[in-house]
Design a protein around this motif. Structure first.
Motif, short mmCIF file in Angstrom:
data_model
loop_
_atom_site.label_atom_id
_atom_site.label_comp_id
_atom_site.label_asym_id
_atom_site.label_seq_id
_atom_site.Cartn_x
_atom_site.Cartn_y
_atom_site.Cartn_z
N LYS A 42 63.30 113.18 -0.53
CA LYS A 42 63.47 114.63 -0.39
C LYS A 42 64.46 114.99 0.71
O LYS A 42 65.17 115.99 0.62
CB LYS A 42 62.12 115.29 -0.09
CG LYS A 42 61.14 115.22 -1.23
CD LYS A 42 59.81 115.83 -0.82
CE LYS A 42 58.77 115.63 -1.91
NZ LYS A 42 57.44 116.09 -1.49
N GLU A 43 64.45 114.21 1.78
CA GLU A 43 65.27 114.48 2.96
C GLU A 43 66.08 113.23 3.30
O GLU A 43 65.79 112.52 4.25
CB GLU A 43 64.38 114.83 4.17
CG GLU A 43 63.46 115.99 3.96
CD GLU A 43 64.18 117.32 4.04
OE1 GLU A 43 65.24 117.39 4.70
OE2 GLU A 43 63.67 118.29 3.46
N PRO A 44 67.13 112.95 2.53
CA PRO A 44 67.90 111.72 2.77
C PRO A 44 68.47 111.67 4.18
O PRO A 44 68.88 112.68 4.74
CB PRO A 44 69.03 111.80 1.74
CG PRO A 44 68.58 112.80 0.73
CD PRO A 44 67.67 113.74 1.43
N LEU A 45 68.46 110.48 4.74
CA LEU A 45 69.01 110.26 6.07
C LEU A 45 70.31 109.49 5.96
O LEU A 45 70.42 108.57 5.14
CB LEU A 45 68.03 109.44 6.92
CG LEU A 45 66.64 110.02 7.15
CD1 LEU A 45 65.77 109.01 7.87
CD2 LEU A 45 66.75 111.30 7.96
N ALA A 46 71.27 109.85 6.79
CA ALA A 46 72.52 109.10 6.82
C ALA A 46 72.28 107.76 7.50
O ALA A 46 71.51 107.66 8.46
CB ALA A 46 73.58 109.90 7.58
N SER A 47 72.92 106.74 6.99
CA SER A 47 72.77 105.42 7.58
C SER A 47 73.65 105.31 8.82
O SER A 47 74.80 105.77 8.84
CB SER A 47 73.19 104.35 6.56
OG SER A 47 73.05 103.06 7.12
N VAL A 48 73.10 104.71 9.85
CA VAL A 48 73.84 104.42 11.07
C VAL A 48 74.25 102.96 11.00
O VAL A 48 73.40 102.08 10.81
CB VAL A 48 72.96 104.67 12.31
CG1 VAL A 48 73.69 104.31 13.58
CG2 VAL A 48 72.46 106.10 12.34
N LEU A 67 65.73 108.99 15.68
CA LEU A 67 64.50 108.68 14.93
C LEU A 67 63.94 109.97 14.38
O LEU A 67 63.71 110.92 15.11
CB LEU A 67 63.48 108.02 15.85
CG LEU A 67 63.93 106.74 16.56
CD1 LEU A 67 62.81 106.21 17.45
CD2 LEU A 67 64.38 105.68 15.57
N ARG A 68 63.73 110.02 13.08
CA ARG A 68 63.24 111.22 12.42
C ARG A 68 61.73 111.15 12.28
O ARG A 68 61.18 110.13 11.86
CB ARG A 68 63.90 111.33 11.05
CG ARG A 68 63.50 112.51 10.22
CD ARG A 68 64.31 113.77 10.40
NE ARG A 68 65.73 113.63 10.20
CZ ARG A 68 66.36 113.89 9.06
NH1 ARG A 68 65.69 114.27 8.00
NH2 ARG A 68 67.67 113.77 9.00
N TYR A 75 54.68 106.63 12.94
CA TYR A 75 55.96 106.05 13.30
C TYR A 75 57.11 106.96 12.89
O TYR A 75 56.94 107.86 12.08
CB TYR A 75 56.10 104.66 12.67
CG TYR A 75 54.96 103.77 13.06
CD1 TYR A 75 54.83 103.33 14.37
CD2 TYR A 75 53.97 103.43 12.15
CE1 TYR A 75 53.75 102.54 14.74
CE2 TYR A 75 52.89 102.64 12.52
CZ TYR A 75 52.80 102.21 13.82
OH TYR A 75 51.73 101.44 14.20
N ARG A 76 58.27 106.71 13.45
CA ARG A 76 59.47 107.46 13.11
C ARG A 76 60.30 106.62 12.15
O ARG A 76 60.13 105.41 12.05
CB ARG A 76 60.29 107.79 14.36
CG ARG A 76 59.53 108.55 15.43
CD ARG A 76 59.11 109.93 14.93
NE ARG A 76 58.46 110.69 15.98
CZ ARG A 76 57.15 110.82 16.11
NH1 ARG A 76 56.34 110.25 15.26
NH2 ARG A 76 56.64 111.54 17.09
#
Length: 99
Positions: A42-48, A67-68, A75-76
């Motif tokens: 639902k909430e994609p995160l960009a890869s670092v 950390l989201r 946990y995050r």
């Protein structure tokens, strides 16, 4: 006899350390993994992209990685080198690499 007692005492100390290490083992429940996977969809995160960072249990995540927070999960989460990881927010150590 004295040597035997010293060896026995050393064994007890070592075994006590093993017990303490096992007690610190973190187990991420399957329900938490499911919540994280659904959140990421639902909430994609960009890869670092981080060179030289090994993504394994206990590895430290650098401070520059955001950390989201995931609702209802201790946990995050972060995505590093295209891998989703769960991180202990207090220690910034990886507790799970999701595959």
């Amino acid at each position: 006899m004295k040597h035997y007692l010293t060896s026995a005492a050393a064994a007890i100390v070592l075994l006590g350390g093993v017990g303490a290490a096992l007690a610190d083992t973190i187990v991420v429940q399957p329900e938490q993994e499911t919540v994280v996977r659904e959140y990421i969809k639902k909430e994609p995160l960009a890869s670092v992209n981080l060179l030289g960072v090994e993504l394994k249990l206990g590895s430290s995540v650098p401070d520059k990685v955001e950390l989201r927070e995931v609702p209802n999960v201790k946990y995050r989460v972060a995505v590093i080198n295209d891998q989703t990881v769960l991180v202990d927010p207090d220690t910034r150590q990886i507790v799970e690499v999701l595959h």
